[in-house]
Design a protein around this motif. Structure first.
Motif, short mmCIF file in Angstrom:
data_model
loop_
_atom_site.label_atom_id
_atom_site.label_comp_id
_atom_site.label_asym_id
_atom_site.label_seq_id
_atom_site.Cartn_x
_atom_site.Cartn_y
_atom_site.Cartn_z
N THR A 170 0.85 -1.19 0.00
CA THR A 170 0.00 0.00 0.00
C THR A 170 0.89 1.24 0.00
O THR A 170 2.06 1.17 0.42
N PRO A 171 0.38 2.38 -0.43
CA PRO A 171 1.18 3.61 -0.39
C PRO A 171 1.68 3.94 1.02
O PRO A 171 2.80 4.39 1.20
N LEU A 172 0.86 3.68 2.04
CA LEU A 172 1.30 3.93 3.41
C LEU A 172 2.44 3.01 3.82
O LEU A 172 3.38 3.43 4.50
N ALA A 173 2.38 1.76 3.42
CA ALA A 173 3.45 0.82 3.74
C ALA A 173 4.75 1.22 3.04
O ALA A 173 5.83 1.20 3.64
N ARG A 174 4.65 1.61 1.77
CA ARG A 174 5.85 2.08 1.05
C ARG A 174 6.42 3.30 1.74
O ARG A 174 7.63 3.45 1.88
N ASN A 175 5.54 4.19 2.19
CA ASN A 175 5.98 5.39 2.89
C ASN A 175 6.77 5.02 4.15
O ASN A 175 7.79 5.64 4.45
N GLU A 176 6.31 4.01 4.88
CA GLU A 176 7.02 3.56 6.09
C GLU A 176 8.43 3.08 5.76
O GLU A 176 9.39 3.44 6.43
N TRP A 177 8.56 2.25 4.71
CA TRP A 177 9.88 1.76 4.32
C TRP A 177 10.80 2.90 3.92
O TRP A 177 11.96 2.96 4.34
N ILE A 178 10.29 3.83 3.09
CA ILE A 178 11.11 4.94 2.63
C ILE A 178 11.57 5.79 3.80
O ILE A 178 12.75 6.14 3.91
#
Length: 83
Positions: A36-44
């Motif tokens: 999800t975009p939120l999960a990608r945001n967390e990794w970044i």
């Protein structure tokens, strides 16, 4: 692998060093784009919040390994304060 499209996060763009690793293997790229975009945001945010270059590189490698394992978010991290 002809498709080099990498999805971004909600707040953060994918930095060049992380992008290079994400497109290096199709399984990693597919796992990343499936988040999800939120999960990608967390990794970044987790990767870019490292203070030392060596820590950042370790986090990038851990991101690659954990995406292959099927992990969806970085473990043991309070989350992105920017969202």
């Amino acid at each position: 692998m002809s498709n080099k499209r990498i999805a971004t996060g909600v707040v953060h763009k994918v930095p060049a060093d992380l992008r290079k690793v994400l497109i290096s293997e199709s399984v990693v790229q597919e796992a990343w784009n499936d988040l999800t975009p939120l999960a990608r945001n967390e990794w970044i945010c987790w990767v870019t919040s490292a203070k030392k270059p060596e820590t950042r590189m370790k986090r990038i490698e851990r991101t690659r390994a954990e995406l292959i394992e099927g992990k969806r978010r970085p473990c043991c991290w309070p989350g992105c304060p920017h969202r």
